[in-house]
Design an enzyme around this catalytic site. Structure first.
Site, short mmCIF file in Angstrom:
data_model
loop_
_atom_site.label_atom_id
_atom_site.label_comp_id
_atom_site.label_asym_id
_atom_site.label_seq_id
_atom_site.Cartn_x
_atom_site.Cartn_y
_atom_site.Cartn_z
N TRP A 100 21.60 42.43 44.95
CA TRP A 100 22.33 41.14 44.96
C TRP A 100 22.89 40.80 46.33
O TRP A 100 23.40 41.68 47.02
CB TRP A 100 23.49 41.28 43.96
CG TRP A 100 24.61 40.31 44.15
CD1 TRP A 100 25.59 40.34 45.12
CD2 TRP A 100 24.88 39.14 43.37
NE1 TRP A 100 26.43 39.28 44.98
CE2 TRP A 100 26.02 38.52 43.91
CE3 TRP A 100 24.26 38.56 42.26
CZ2 TRP A 100 26.58 37.35 43.38
CZ3 TRP A 100 24.81 37.39 41.73
CH2 TRP A 100 25.95 36.80 42.28
N ASP B 93 27.72 35.32 49.73
CA ASP B 93 28.08 34.62 50.98
C ASP B 93 27.52 35.18 52.29
O ASP B 93 27.57 36.40 52.52
CB ASP B 93 29.60 34.66 51.19
CG ASP B 93 30.40 34.35 49.97
OD1 ASP B 93 29.82 34.00 48.95
OD2 ASP B 93 31.62 34.49 50.05
N PHE C 26 35.20 42.05 51.15
CA PHE C 26 34.86 40.66 50.88
C PHE C 26 34.51 39.92 52.17
O PHE C 26 34.54 40.49 53.25
CB PHE C 26 36.03 39.99 50.14
CG PHE C 26 36.00 40.19 48.64
CD1 PHE C 26 35.27 41.22 48.06
CD2 PHE C 26 36.72 39.34 47.80
CE1 PHE C 26 35.26 41.40 46.67
CE2 PHE C 26 36.71 39.50 46.43
CZ PHE C 26 35.98 40.52 45.86
N ASP D 265 38.62 35.74 53.27
CA ASP D 265 37.51 35.13 54.00
C ASP D 265 37.88 34.64 55.40
O ASP D 265 37.71 33.45 55.72
CB ASP D 265 36.88 33.97 53.17
CG ASP D 265 36.60 34.36 51.73
OD1 ASP D 265 36.41 35.56 51.48
OD2 ASP D 265 36.57 33.46 50.86
N GLU E 30 37.84 28.70 49.28
CA GLU E 30 37.24 29.94 49.78
C GLU E 30 36.47 29.66 51.08
O GLU E 30 36.09 28.52 51.36
CB GLU E 30 36.25 30.50 48.74
CG GLU E 30 36.86 30.74 47.37
CD GLU E 30 35.92 31.49 46.43
OE1 GLU E 30 36.29 32.59 46.01
OE2 GLU E 30 34.84 30.97 46.13
#
Ligand code: FRU
Length: 494
Positions: A36, A39, A98, A168, A222
């Protein structure tokens, strides 16, 4: 020293690269080695090459504890896999590394700034998952997590900023100073973009809230990005929980571009307009870089979170990036066009001019799947100008349908016959601007995707396709007679 988690992820990634053949992969769109991706992260120049990292779960085709995968390119079309860069292997990121960004430091190292997701055990004993900003520093292949992590915590947030949705970071340098924008959930669930600054890239402090959704353009914001473009400043972000607004913004996950002026001395952004970025079905979390020749290039995840739980049976890779796009701001529009480098991969030119079309027609030699095709349509009689229909990816069972309804300046896309066997979102419609009836469509197609650029990039629309990846028929049809020009190339990435 590589952690066990990173070693393991590198091994499985390497196996994917070796064993998943090019037949299973798109021809020129970035995927993970296996499993997978979501972003784009750290899209930046390092030592003269373009690096791209991405949210990566190599262990399955579903989202899981996030790693950072890594690729690089010289021309945005041919990409080279590099070893997995980050694994969730420390106390401050053991729930996931992340999204974030990257920058080349003056000492030649590459700094990655990302969101570490970890556990916190408050006094009441109920475990919570929190988000903090962290740093890793490396040489373009191997990265070491910074000893001073996390570099931004709940203590750095403005009043009532949520430590659960604080993520982010997108970093840039201006003169001697570093800046980063970070998404944050503010009071009342609204999305805020926070601005931080640093003298050295490691010690950060809060500056201001650059802009806020006020719950108008979605809730949590985000993956922000902030950059100058053709005399204005663009603050791009991907809102969650957007409400639909006419045909400009669809409900759910979207991407918006806040256009305005920026007073650098006082760090104040004054928003003047809000634009939709892509009108298609699959586009999220874009990130940009500036090339040495001054072009602003954007890449995004070609997916929509709403659709990620359905699969074609047996796939071993899930998630692709868009083809990078060159951005401009003109006449109040965000102009997007495919990177010019793709043109060097054009082969087998086929050109038709002024073909009169009415009944559904296939044109000699105009077919293809991995292609770059521009179709220009002009009415024979403007007063009596009906719907124009272009079908691509056609065989007996499949087709993707693109319709232009000039009377309403309406554009429709429909992939329901090139899609998963699930009732997910397959159609969108949106308005296009009127150029006296003439419409120009550039279609960039790969095995599993279509990216449309309308009227020289005034609008873009991206979508994934889930058919056999082979159907290559193309047809043209019009309610009333139109003149059609076609310029078509196969894209051959050798
Ligand atoms: C956006 C996002 C980011 C987050 C990442 C996690 O798609 O939700 O906000 O950092 O994905 O994978």
């Amino acid at each position: 020293m590589l952690s066990e988690k990173l070693k393991q992820a590198r091994e499985i990634d390497q196996k994917g690269i070796e064993f998943i053949s090019s037949d299973e992969r798109p021809a020129f769109h970035v995927t993970g080695g296996i499993g997978w991706i979501n972003d784009p992260n750290g899209f930046s120049i390092y030592k003269g090459e373009y690096h791209l990292f991405f949210q990566y779960h190599p262990y399955s085709t579903h989202w899981g504890p996030m790693h950072w995968g890594h690729v690089k390119t010289k021309d945005f079309v041919k990409w080279e896999f590099l070893p997995v860069a980050l694994a969730p292997d420390t106390d401050f990121d053991d729930e996931g590394c992340f999204s974030g960004s990257a920058i080349e430091m003056p000492d030649g190292r590459q700094l990655l700034m990302y969101t570490g997701v970890s556990h916190e055990m408050p006094e009441d004993g109920i475990e919570q998952v929190i988000q903090q900003q962290c740093i890793a520093i490396g040489d373009g292949i191997n990265y070491e997590k910074y000893k001073g992590n996390p570099v931004l915590t709940a203590n750095d947030l403005p009043k009532d900023g949520s430590k659960f949705d604080f993520r982010d970071p997108k970093i840039w340098r201006d003169g001697d100073d570093y800046y980063a924008v970070v998404g944050n959930r503010g009071p009342d669930n609204t999305g805020n973009i926070l601005l931080f600054t640093s003298k050295d890239g490691f010690a950060w402090s809060f500056v201001t809230i650059l802009d806020s959704s006020h719950n108008e353009y979605g809730r949590m914001w985000e993956c922000p990005d902030f950059f100058a473009l053709d005399g204005k400043y663009m603050l791009m972000t991907s809102p969650q929980e957007m409400a639909a607004d006419g045909l400009k913004f669809h409900a759910g996950f979207g991407v918006i571009c806040l256009v305005g002026d920026y007073d650098k001395t006082n760090c104040r952004f004054k928003r003047e307009d809000v634009l939709a970025v892509d009108y298609g079905l699959d586009f999220y979390a874009p990130q940009t870089l500036e090339t040495e020749d001054g072009r602003r290039i954007m890449i995004a995840w070609m997916q929509n979170w709403t659709n990620v739980n359905t699969r074609v049976d047996g796939v071993r890779i899930f998630g692709e990036m868009t083809l990078p796009r060159e951005l401009h701001y003109r006449d109040g529009m965000l102009i997007q066009n495919p990177v010019r480098e793709i043109e060097s991969y054009r082969k087998h030119e086929t050109v038709c001019k002024n073909v009169v079309v009415k009944e559904e027609t296939e044109l000699d030699q105009i077919k293809g799947r991995i292609m770059d095709m521009t179709v220009t349509v002009r009415p024979k009689d403007v007063k009596n100008y009906g719907t124009f229909i272009l079908k691509i990816g056609k065989d007996e069972r499949h087709e993707t349908v693109i319709k232009y309804i000039p009377k309403e300046n309406l554009f429709k896309i429909d992939r329901s016959k090139s899609a998963l066997r699930y009732d997910i979102v397959h159609r969108r419609k949106f308005y296009v601007s009127d150029h006296e009836g003439e419409i120009k469509l550039r279609v960039i197609m790969d095995k599993h995707s279509i990216e449309l650029f309308i009227n020289d990039g005034e609008q873009a629309a991206s979508m994934m396709l889930y058919d056999n990846g082979i159907a290559d028929g193309i047809s043209f049809e019009a309610e009333s007679e139109v003149y059609v020009d076609v310029e078509k190339y196969d894209l051959v990435i050798s």
